[in-house]
Design an enzyme around this catalytic site. Structure first.
Site, PDB file in Angstrom:
ATOM      1  N   ASP A   9      97.681 -52.714 -70.875  1.00 12.63           N
ATOM      2  CA  ASP A   9      97.536 -51.080 -70.955  1.00 12.63           C
ATOM      3  C   ASP A   9      96.632 -50.877 -69.666  1.00 12.63           C
ATOM      4  O   ASP A   9      96.002 -51.600 -69.011  1.00 12.63           O
ATOM      5  CB  ASP A   9      96.640 -50.725 -72.293  1.00 12.63           C
ATOM      6  CG  ASP A   9      96.653 -49.223 -72.231  1.00 12.63           C
ATOM      7  OD1 ASP A   9      97.526 -48.568 -71.979  1.00 12.63           O
ATOM      8  OD2 ASP A   9      95.570 -48.777 -72.746  1.00 12.63           O
ATOM      9  N   LEU A  10      96.709 -49.591 -69.273  1.00 15.17           N
ATOM     10  CA  LEU A  10      95.850 -49.059 -68.123  1.00 15.17           C
ATOM     11  C   LEU A  10      94.768 -48.396 -68.492  1.00 15.17           C
ATOM     12  O   LEU A  10      93.581 -48.674 -68.114  1.00 15.17           O
ATOM     13  CB  LEU A  10      96.959 -48.148 -67.260  1.00 15.17           C
ATOM     14  CG  LEU A  10      96.475 -47.445 -66.370  1.00 15.17           C
ATOM     15  CD1 LEU A  10      96.135 -48.536 -65.099  1.00 15.17           C
ATOM     16  CD2 LEU A  10      97.295 -46.171 -65.628  1.00 15.17           C
ATOM     17  N   ASP A  11      94.754 -47.090 -69.158  1.00 13.79           N
ATOM     18  CA  ASP A  11      93.627 -46.276 -69.321  1.00 13.79           C
ATOM     19  C   ASP A  11      92.528 -47.192 -70.374  1.00 13.79           C
ATOM     20  O   ASP A  11      92.962 -47.477 -71.455  1.00 13.79           O
ATOM     21  CB  ASP A  11      93.900 -45.150 -70.154  1.00 13.79           C
ATOM     22  CG  ASP A  11      94.814 -44.358 -68.970  1.00 13.79           C
ATOM     23  OD1 ASP A  11      94.857 -44.659 -68.011  1.00 13.79           O
ATOM     24  OD2 ASP A  11      95.619 -43.292 -69.932  1.00 13.79           O
ATOM     25  N   THR A  17      89.956 -44.329 -66.901  1.00 12.87           N
ATOM     26  CA  THR A  17      90.436 -42.900 -66.866  1.00 12.87           C
ATOM     27  C   THR A  17      90.208 -42.102 -68.098  1.00 12.87           C
ATOM     28  O   THR A  17      90.867 -40.813 -68.099  1.00 12.87           O
ATOM     29  CB  THR A  17      91.995 -42.871 -66.497  1.00 12.87           C
ATOM     30  OG1 THR A  17      92.828 -43.564 -67.475  1.00 12.87           O
ATOM     31  CG2 THR A  17      92.190 -43.408 -64.984  1.00 12.87           C
ATOM     32  N   LYS A  45      93.375 -41.740 -77.685  1.00 17.10           N
ATOM     33  CA  LYS A  45      93.946 -42.838 -76.623  1.00 17.10           C
ATOM     34  C   LYS A  45      95.043 -43.915 -77.154  1.00 17.10           C
ATOM     35  O   LYS A  45      95.469 -43.847 -78.349  1.00 17.10           O
ATOM     36  CB  LYS A  45      92.618 -44.127 -76.818  1.00 17.10           C
ATOM     37  CG  LYS A  45      91.333 -43.700 -76.057  1.00 17.10           C
ATOM     38  CD  LYS A  45      90.414 -44.790 -76.284  1.00 17.10           C
ATOM     39  CE  LYS A  45      89.140 -44.571 -75.383  1.00 17.10           C
ATOM     40  NZ  LYS A  45      88.084 -45.481 -75.231  1.00 17.10           N
ATOM     41  N   SER A 114     101.821 -49.206 -70.344  1.00 22.78           N
ATOM     42  CA  SER A 114     101.086 -47.837 -70.486  1.00 22.78           C
ATOM     43  C   SER A 114     101.783 -46.636 -71.155  1.00 22.78           C
ATOM     44  O   SER A 114     103.027 -46.380 -70.435  1.00 22.78           O
ATOM     45  CB  SER A 114     100.469 -47.624 -69.277  1.00 22.78           C
ATOM     46  OG  SER A 114      99.682 -46.416 -69.347  1.00 22.78           O
ATOM     47  N   ALA A 115     101.243 -45.892 -72.011  1.00 24.01           N
ATOM     48  CA  ALA A 115     101.951 -44.706 -72.076  1.00 24.01           C
ATOM     49  C   ALA A 115     101.615 -43.460 -71.042  1.00 24.01           C
ATOM     50  O   ALA A 115     102.375 -42.633 -71.050  1.00 24.01           O
ATOM     51  CB  ALA A 115     100.977 -43.956 -73.385  1.00 24.01           C
ATOM     52  N   LYS A 145     103.064 -45.431 -78.696  1.00 21.38           N
ATOM     53  CA  LYS A 145     102.458 -46.340 -79.611  1.00 21.38           C
ATOM     54  C   LYS A 145     101.846 -45.479 -80.726  1.00 21.38           C
ATOM     55  O   LYS A 145     101.504 -44.418 -80.693  1.00 21.38           O
ATOM     56  CB  LYS A 145     101.019 -47.087 -78.775  1.00 21.38           C
ATOM     57  CG  LYS A 145     101.510 -47.747 -77.525  1.00 21.38           C
ATOM     58  CD  LYS A 145     100.390 -48.177 -76.868  1.00 21.38           C
ATOM     59  CE  LYS A 145     100.781 -48.634 -75.266  1.00 21.38           C
ATOM     60  NZ  LYS A 145      99.623 -48.754 -74.393  1.00 21.38           N
ATOM     61  N   GLU A 169      94.422 -54.398 -74.838  1.00 20.49           N
ATOM     62  CA  GLU A 169      94.520 -53.044 -75.164  1.00 20.49           C
ATOM     63  C   GLU A 169      93.281 -52.457 -75.555  1.00 20.49           C
ATOM     64  O   GLU A 169      92.374 -53.530 -76.060  1.00 20.49           O
ATOM     65  CB  GLU A 169      95.701 -52.716 -76.498  1.00 20.49           C
ATOM     66  CG  GLU A 169      96.898 -52.056 -76.218  1.00 20.49           C
ATOM     67  CD  GLU A 169      97.040 -50.874 -75.851  1.00 20.49           C
ATOM     68  OE1 GLU A 169      95.789 -50.081 -75.945  1.00 20.49           O
ATOM     69  OE2 GLU A 169      97.906 -50.407 -75.283  1.00 20.49           O
ATOM     70  N   ASP A 170      92.799 -51.108 -75.446  1.00 25.61           N
ATOM     71  CA  ASP A 170      91.731 -50.663 -75.699  1.00 25.61           C
ATOM     72  C   ASP A 170      91.938 -49.673 -76.983  1.00 25.61           C
ATOM     73  O   ASP A 170      90.675 -49.140 -77.506  1.00 25.61           O
ATOM     74  CB  ASP A 170      90.959 -50.056 -74.750  1.00 25.61           C
ATOM     75  CG  ASP A 170      91.493 -48.559 -74.367  1.00 25.61           C
ATOM     76  OD1 ASP A 170      92.940 -48.584 -74.451  1.00 25.61           O
ATOM     77  OD2 ASP A 170      90.952 -47.638 -73.987  1.00 25.61           O
TER      78      ASP A 170
END
Length: 218
Positions: A9-11, A17, A45, A114-115, A145, A169-170
Site C-alpha cells: 500500500d502507499l499511504d 500522506t 484509511k 493503493s486506492a 478495499k 498494509e496500514d
C-alpha cells in the site's frame, strides 16, 4: 530461488500522506459545519474518496446534491495535491528503502496496490517509482478495499498466484482485502487495530532482512 509477489500500500506504508488527507478532509468537513477528528480520519484509511465523503456526510447528517458532491471531491483533491506537491524523499517512512532494495536484490517482483489516484505522482516525488515492477492505483480499480480487487490485479500483473503474495498494509480495510485474497497480510501499525493481519509490525524498522528472507523461502 523462490519468487513471491510483494505488494505495498502507499499511504501510511511507503510514505506518511495520512496527515495530508486529514488536513484536506478536515478543511472540507469544517466547511460543512461537520466536526472531524483524527479518530474519524483513521476510519477513512484505505477507503475511496467517494466512500470517504459519504462517511463524512453521514457523520454530520448532511445531504447534498450530486453536483455539490462532485465539487467537494474535486476541492478535497486539489487541497491534498497542494500538500503533496512539496513532497520529497524525506517523506519516505523509516527503512522502506532498505526493504525494497533487499527484495530487488533477491529478484522478487514488487507492486504497489493503493486506492490513491495520486500514487504515481507521489512515488515520483519521493523518487521510488523505479523500485516497482508494476503500479495498481485508484485509476485501475472499480472496487475499494476491503474488496481485494486492487491486490488481485497486482498479483495478475506480477504473474504470481495470490497465495504466493505478501501485502503490506496500514489499514483495517486493506488487511481485510489481503486476507480475502488469500494473501499473507503484514500490518504496519498497531496490533490493537491490525490484529487480524498474519503479522503486525510497528514499522519497517522491526522487519529484519532475515524475516523477509523467510517470507521468500517459505
Amino acid at each position: 530461488m523462490n519468487k513471491k509477489g510483494f505488494i505495498f500500500d502507499l499511504d501510511g506504508v511507503i510514505v506518511d500522506t495520512a496527515k495530508y488527507h486529514f488536513l484536506a478532509w478536515k478543511k472540507l468537513a469544517n466547511s460543512l459545519d461537520i466536526d472531524f477528528t483524527e479518530e474519524e480520519n483513521e476510519q477513512l484509511k484505505g477507503v475511496s474518496r467517494i466512500r470517504s465523503l459519504e462517511k463524512i456526510l453521514s457523520w454530520g447528517n448532511k445531504t447534498i446534491s450530486e453536483d455539490k458532491f462532485t465539487e467537494l471531491m474535486a476541492k478535497k483533491n486539489d487541497d491534498y495535491l497542494s500538500h503533496i506537491s512539496n513532497m520529497d524523499d524525506n517523506e519516505i517512512l523509516p527503512d522502506v528503502p532498505r526493504v525494497l532494495d533487499f527484495l530487488i536484490e533477491h529478484r522478487q517482483p514488487i507492486s504497489l496496490g493503493s486506492a490513491s489516484k495520486n500514487a504515481r505522482t507521489i512515488l515520483e516525488r519521493v523518487h521510488l517509482k523505479e523500485h516497482f515492477d508494476t503500479i495498481v492505483d485508484g485509476n485501475d480499480v472499480s472496487k475499494a478495499k476491503p474488496d481485494p480487487e486492487v491486490f488481485l490485479i497486482a498479483a495478475k500483473l506480477l504473474e504470481i498466484e495470490p497465495a504466493q503474495c505478501i501485502v503490506f498494509e496500514d489499514s483495517v480495510a486493506g488487511v481485510e482485502a489481503a486476507n480475502v485474497a488469500n494473501m499473507i497480510s503484514i500490518g504496519i501499525g498497531s496490533e490493537d487495530v491490525l490484529g487480524h493481519a498474519t503479522y503486525v509490525f510497528k514499522d519497517f524498522t522491526e522487519i529484519s532482512n532475515e524475516f523477509l528472507e523467510s517470507l521468500i523461502e517459505n
